[in-house]
Scaffold this motif. Structure first.
Motif, PDB file in Angstrom:
ATOM      1  N   LEU A 156       0.822  -1.206   0.000  1.00  0.00           N
ATOM      2  CA  LEU A 156       0.000   0.000   0.000  1.00  0.00           C
ATOM      3  C   LEU A 156       0.859   1.261   0.000  1.00  0.00           C
ATOM      4  O   LEU A 156       0.468   2.293  -0.541  1.00  0.00           O
ATOM      5  N   PHE A 157       2.040   1.169   0.582  1.00  0.00           N
ATOM      6  CA  PHE A 157       2.917   2.341   0.658  1.00  0.00           C
ATOM      7  C   PHE A 157       3.612   2.623  -0.669  1.00  0.00           C
ATOM      8  O   PHE A 157       4.120   3.710  -0.880  1.00  0.00           O
ATOM      9  N   PHE A 158       3.638   1.640  -1.577  1.00  0.00           N
ATOM     10  CA  PHE A 158       4.370   1.801  -2.835  1.00  0.00           C
ATOM     11  C   PHE A 158       3.455   1.943  -4.036  1.00  0.00           C
ATOM     12  O   PHE A 158       3.875   2.424  -5.078  1.00  0.00           O
ATOM     13  N   GLY A 159       2.223   1.487  -3.942  1.00  0.00           N
ATOM     14  CA  GLY A 159       1.310   1.624  -5.073  1.00  0.00           C
ATOM     15  C   GLY A 159       0.027   0.857  -4.784  1.00  0.00           C
ATOM     16  O   GLY A 159       0.072  -0.277  -4.309  1.00  0.00           O
ATOM     17  N   THR A 160      -1.093   1.480  -5.074  1.00  0.00           N
ATOM     18  CA  THR A 160      -2.363   0.843  -4.734  1.00  0.00           C
ATOM     19  C   THR A 160      -2.721  -0.295  -5.688  1.00  0.00           C
ATOM     20  O   THR A 160      -3.407  -1.230  -5.304  1.00  0.00           O
ATOM     21  N   ALA A 161      -2.283  -0.236  -6.943  1.00  0.00           N
ATOM     22  CA  ALA A 161      -2.636  -1.282  -7.902  1.00  0.00           C
ATOM     23  C   ALA A 161      -2.066  -2.635  -7.473  1.00  0.00           C
ATOM     24  O   ALA A 161      -2.765  -3.656  -7.483  1.00  0.00           O
ATOM     25  N   SER A 162      -0.805  -2.669  -7.104  1.00  0.00           N
ATOM     26  CA  SER A 162      -0.201  -3.941  -6.683  1.00  0.00           C
ATOM     27  C   SER A 162      -0.801  -4.405  -5.353  1.00  0.00           C
ATOM     28  O   SER A 162      -0.967  -5.605  -5.134  1.00  0.00           O
ATOM     29  N   LEU A 212      -4.131  -6.034  -6.115  1.00  0.00           N
ATOM     30  CA  LEU A 212      -3.879  -7.341  -6.728  1.00  0.00           C
ATOM     31  C   LEU A 212      -3.491  -8.361  -5.653  1.00  0.00           C
ATOM     32  O   LEU A 212      -3.970  -9.507  -5.666  1.00  0.00           O
ATOM     33  N   LEU A 213      -2.650  -7.964  -4.716  1.00  0.00           N
ATOM     34  CA  LEU A 213      -2.235  -8.870  -3.644  1.00  0.00           C
ATOM     35  C   LEU A 213      -3.397  -9.194  -2.701  1.00  0.00           C
ATOM     36  O   LEU A 213      -3.546 -10.344  -2.271  1.00  0.00           O
ATOM     37  N   PHE A 214      -4.230  -8.205  -2.387  1.00  0.00           N
ATOM     38  CA  PHE A 214      -5.403  -8.466  -1.538  1.00  0.00           C
ATOM     39  C   PHE A 214      -6.351  -9.451  -2.233  1.00  0.00           C
ATOM     40  O   PHE A 214      -6.889 -10.375  -1.617  1.00  0.00           O
ATOM     41  N   GLY A 215      -6.557  -9.260  -3.522  1.00  0.00           N
ATOM     42  CA  GLY A 215      -7.403 -10.169  -4.288  1.00  0.00           C
ATOM     43  C   GLY A 215      -6.837 -11.586  -4.311  1.00  0.00           C
ATOM     44  O   GLY A 215      -7.565 -12.571  -4.160  1.00  0.00           O
TER      45      GLY A 215
END
Length: 179
Positions: free
Chosen positions: A134-140, A143-146
């Motif tokens: 979350l601190f580096f980019g919301t897209a990744s 994707l990781l939460f999904g």
């Protein structure tokens, strides 16, 4: 094999029956031999096949009788279950098959639990990685939460599938004992 050896072997295989049923079974076969006469003992023994065969038949009949009583009592149901196991094990060929089946079922159970545990651990690790991302980019992070949710979903799917399989096996065993 003599009549005495046959009856001794039969008695040892039926020793788990209640005393009344044990005595009745032995008395029946003693009378069967007596009616045939001494000269026909070998014919009777070959007709009966083996003490294991006779014991298996007696124990399975007893298990069916106990299973019919099981509708009134849980204790009788357990007794029917154990006598069914004894009936199966009375046949010498069945013992290795029973052991193999039990080992296979237990191994599959442990393997299923190991897969569920591994998926839960992986889902937790991916979720934690998503928090860090979350601190580096919301897209990744999304994707990781999904991915973590998918892993947790697979773990639940396998767990409930194993539970349904175990319940199905139990229901199948109960249905077989009701017949």
């Amino acid at each position: 094999m003599t009549r005495r050896e046959f009856m001794t072997d039969l008695a040892s295989r039926l020793r788990h029956l209640p005393q009344e049923d044990f005595r009745a079974a032995l008395q029946y076969y003693e009378e069967y031999f007596e009616e045939a006469g001494v000269e026909n003992e070998q014919a009777v023994i070959s007709e009966l096949k083996s003490p294991a065969h006779v014991a298996s038949r007696i124990l399975s009949d007893y298990a069916v009788k106990e299973a019919k009583k099981a509708q009134a009592s849980t204790r009788s149901g357990w007794r029917a279950f154990w006598f069914t196991i004894l009936a199966i094990c009375a046949a010498p060929v069945a013992i290795p098959l029973i052991i193999a089946a039990v080992v296979t079922i237990v191994a599959l159970g442990f393997a299923g639990l190991a897969v569920v545990f591994a998926l839960i651990i992986a889902a937790g690790a991916v979720f934690i990685k998503g928090i860090v991302s979350l601190f580096f980019g919301t897209a990744s992070a999304v994707l990781l939460f999904g991915s973590a949710l998918v892993l947790a979903g697979f773990a639940l799917l396998i767990f409930y599938g194993m539970s349904a399989l175990i319940a199905g096996i139990g229901k199948h065993i109960r249905n077989k004992s009701d017949r």
